[in-house]
Design an enzyme around this catalytic site. Structure first.
Site, PDB file in Angstrom:
ATOM      1  N   ASN A   1       0.743  -1.208   0.003  1.00 34.57           N
ATOM      2  CA  ASN A   1      -0.195  -0.126   0.008  1.00 34.57           C
ATOM      3  C   ASN A   1       0.872   1.276  -0.022  1.00 34.57           C
ATOM      4  O   ASN A   1       0.454   2.249  -0.744  1.00 34.57           O
ATOM      5  CB  ASN A   1      -0.895   0.059   1.205  1.00 34.57           C
TER       6      ASN A   1
ATOM      7  N   HIS B   1       0.081 -10.084  -5.432  1.00 28.57           N
ATOM      8  CA  HIS B   1       0.692 -10.675  -4.510  1.00 28.57           C
ATOM      9  C   HIS B   1       0.972 -12.137  -5.291  1.00 28.57           C
ATOM     10  O   HIS B   1       1.451 -12.909  -4.708  1.00 28.57           O
ATOM     11  CB  HIS B   1       0.018 -11.139  -3.406  1.00 28.57           C
TER      12      HIS B   1
ATOM     13  N   ARG C   1      10.646  -7.495   1.451  1.00 25.59           N
ATOM     14  CA  ARG C   1      10.695  -7.137   2.600  1.00 25.59           C
ATOM     15  C   ARG C   1      11.460  -8.501   3.518  1.00 25.59           C
ATOM     16  O   ARG C   1      11.145  -9.361   3.204  1.00 25.59           O
ATOM     17  CB  ARG C   1       9.619  -6.754   3.249  1.00 25.59           C
TER      18      ARG C   1
ATOM     19  N   PHE D   1       4.937   7.209   6.501  1.00 23.56           N
ATOM     20  CA  PHE D   1       3.903   6.323   7.328  1.00 23.56           C
ATOM     21  C   PHE D   1       2.934   7.380   8.135  1.00 23.56           C
ATOM     22  O   PHE D   1       1.611   7.176   8.008  1.00 23.56           O
ATOM     23  CB  PHE D   1       4.606   5.604   8.336  1.00 23.56           C
TER      24      PHE D   1
ATOM     25  N   MET E   1       0.315   8.607   6.114  1.00 21.67           N
ATOM     26  CA  MET E   1      -0.595   7.589   5.216  1.00 21.67           C
ATOM     27  C   MET E   1      -1.504   7.223   6.322  1.00 21.67           C
ATOM     28  O   MET E   1      -2.642   6.837   6.308  1.00 21.67           O
ATOM     29  CB  MET E   1       0.132   6.398   4.638  1.00 21.67           C
TER      30      MET E   1
ATOM     31  N   GLY F   1       4.676   0.148  10.775  1.00 19.81           N
ATOM     32  CA  GLY F   1       5.317   0.818   9.563  1.00 19.81           C
ATOM     33  C   GLY F   1       6.825   1.180   9.856  1.00 19.81           C
ATOM     34  O   GLY F   1       7.584   2.019   9.368  1.00 19.81           O
TER      35      GLY F   1
HETATM   36  P1  A3P Z   1       3.573  -3.490   9.819  1.00 16.98           P
HETATM   37  O1  A3P Z   1       2.384  -4.331   9.948  1.00 16.98           O
HETATM   38  O2  A3P Z   1       4.978  -3.881  10.062  1.00 16.98           O
HETATM   39  O3  A3P Z   1       3.503  -2.135  10.561  1.00 16.98           O
HETATM   40  P2  A3P Z   1       1.100  -4.299   2.934  1.00 16.98           P
HETATM   41  O4  A3P Z   1       0.920  -2.801   2.293  1.00 16.98           O
HETATM   42  O5  A3P Z   1       1.884  -5.052   1.859  1.00 16.98           O
HETATM   43  O6  A3P Z   1      -0.211  -4.905   3.440  1.00 16.98           O
HETATM   44  O7  A3P Z   1       2.201  -3.992   4.067  1.00 16.98           O
HETATM   45  C1  A3P Z   1       1.807  -3.520   5.211  1.00 16.98           C
HETATM   46  C2  A3P Z   1       2.942  -3.189   6.058  1.00 16.98           C
HETATM   47  O8  A3P Z   1       3.532  -1.921   5.356  1.00 16.98           O
HETATM   48  C3  A3P Z   1       2.608  -2.667   7.449  1.00 16.98           C
HETATM   49  O9  A3P Z   1       3.908  -3.054   8.102  1.00 16.98           O
HETATM   50  C4  A3P Z   1       2.318  -1.258   7.363  1.00 16.98           C
HETATM   51  O10 A3P Z   1       2.445  -0.589   8.530  1.00 16.98           O
HETATM   52  C5  A3P Z   1       3.462  -1.065   6.469  1.00 16.98           C
HETATM   53  N1  A3P Z   1       3.242   0.344   5.884  1.00 16.98           N
HETATM   54  C6  A3P Z   1       2.285   0.735   5.338  1.00 16.98           C
HETATM   55  N2  A3P Z   1       2.569   2.121   4.763  1.00 16.98           N
HETATM   56  C7  A3P Z   1       3.638   2.413   5.164  1.00 16.98           C
HETATM   57  C8  A3P Z   1       4.392   3.663   5.225  1.00 16.98           C
HETATM   58  N3  A3P Z   1       3.900   4.832   4.351  1.00 16.98           N
HETATM   59  N4  A3P Z   1       5.783   3.587   5.521  1.00 16.98           N
HETATM   60  C9  A3P Z   1       6.187   2.423   6.126  1.00 16.98           C
HETATM   61  N5  A3P Z   1       5.499   1.427   6.175  1.00 16.98           N
HETATM   62  C10 A3P Z   1       4.342   1.261   5.818  1.00 16.98           C
END
Ligand code: A3P
Length: 289
Positions: free
Chosen positions: A47, A105, A127, A226, A229, A248
């Site tokens: 995202n 995915h 990641r 983060f 968002m 994040g």
């Molecule tokens: P965490 O659960 O470790 O916080 P996806 O979008 O693929 O589902 O991934 C979700 C992960 O990306 C979550 O990790 C989320 O917090 C993190 N995330 C979302 N937006 C982010 C941002 N702007 N910067 C850094 N991490 C972000």
């Protein structure tokens, strides 16, 4: 638990989001050479990077097509994940104007063939597995369409034994490894983007042929932080907002993994992907030790 997932070509998927019919209909997607494909295993930051890509497209459209600011937080015309939706989705997508940003995915072998034929560019987001597992655990327990787990230990076993929706992390990385040297594929890690966001966004922009000014770059970086968002998440992601933007950061795995689990993960990493190109790119020694 079992009713929540179904198996298609040997991979589990959540039945609320995906279906065999949609997988079959997907072949009718007509990919274009200017499509922007964002590929990543769940919880790799899809995202986040998706927001960066959509903003880059927004800036580009504003410049070239004189559109009103397309960089907004309105709902997209189609849910951005390729494999989530209804069977009519791909015909509708075929009518959408360029440039389309498509998240997925899926393993490369399960993508519609036209994606590779069209030479659409693919940004592969990876990641470190310990933070992916940690993030996936919390997400699974927060999202009712996904199986939940009584304990972290239960989740860990499932993660290590290929019981995850969208399949096994290690299989995902090793299958994509075969594409890591393709000129239409660029790889970026969550960790490098977190550490050097301006450089990361600049490289992503260059790969897709965008040339934002320094000021535009700053705006994209700021909007995709983060904090911004998370603050905006109700508007952009509705009820899911709270679940998607959790911590994040890097290293929350340290609050979850036992010594034994660390050993198991280290061993699996070494065995399956440690010596591969993508494995090295993950800098396991830095982020997982
Ligand atoms: P965490 O659960 O470790 O916080 P996806 O979008 O693929 O589902 O991934 C979700 C992960 O990306 C979550 O990790 C989320 O917090 C993190 N995330 C979302 N937006 C982010 C941002 N702007 N910067 C850094 N991490 C972000």
């Amino acid at each position: 638990r079992d009713e929540l997932l179904f198996s298609y070509k040997g991979i589990l998927y959540p039945a609320t989001f995906c279906s065999p019919e949609v997988f079959r209909a997907m072949e009718s997607l007509e990919a274009r050479s200017d499509d922007i494909i964002l590929a990543g295993y769940p919880k790799s930051g899809t995202n986040w990077v998706g927001q960066i890509l959509n903003d880059l497209v927004g800036i580009f459209e504003k410049k070239t097509q004189n559109k009103e600011s397309s960089m907004n937080d309105e709902e997209l015309e189609e849910f951005p994940y390729l494999e989530i939706g209804d069977t009519g989705k791909f015909e509708r997508m075929n009518k959408l104007p360029s440039r389309r940003v498509i998240f997925t995915h899926l393993l490369p072998e399960n993508l519609p063939r036209s994606i590779f034929k069209s030479k659409a560019k693919i940004l592969l987001l990876i990641r470190n597995p310990k933070d992916v597992a940690t993030s996936f655990y919390h997400f699974s327990n927060a999202m009712s369409p996904l199986p939940s787990y009584e304990t972290w230990d239960d989740f860990f076993v499932a993660f290590m034994t290929k019981k995850m929706p969208w399949g096994c992390y290690f299989e995902y990385i090793s299958k994509w490894n075969k594409y890591a040297d393709d000129e239409n594929v660029m790889t970026i890690t969550y960790e490098e983007l977190k550490e050097h966001p301006v450089l990361g966004v600049k490289n992503i922009a260059a790969f897709f042929g965008f040339s934002p000014t320094e000021k535009e770059l700053q705006i994209v970086v700021e909007r995709s932080s983060f904090q911004s968002m998370k603050k905006n998440s109700q508007k952009t992601h509705g009820a899911f907002g709270n679940l998607l933007f959790r911590k994040g950061g890097v290293s929350d795995w340290k609050n979850h993994f036992s010594e034994d689990q660390n050993e198991k993960m280290d061993k699996a990493f070494e065995e399956h992907i440690g010596r591969t190109k993508l494995g090295r790119k993950l800098k396991y020694e830095v982020y997982c030790k």
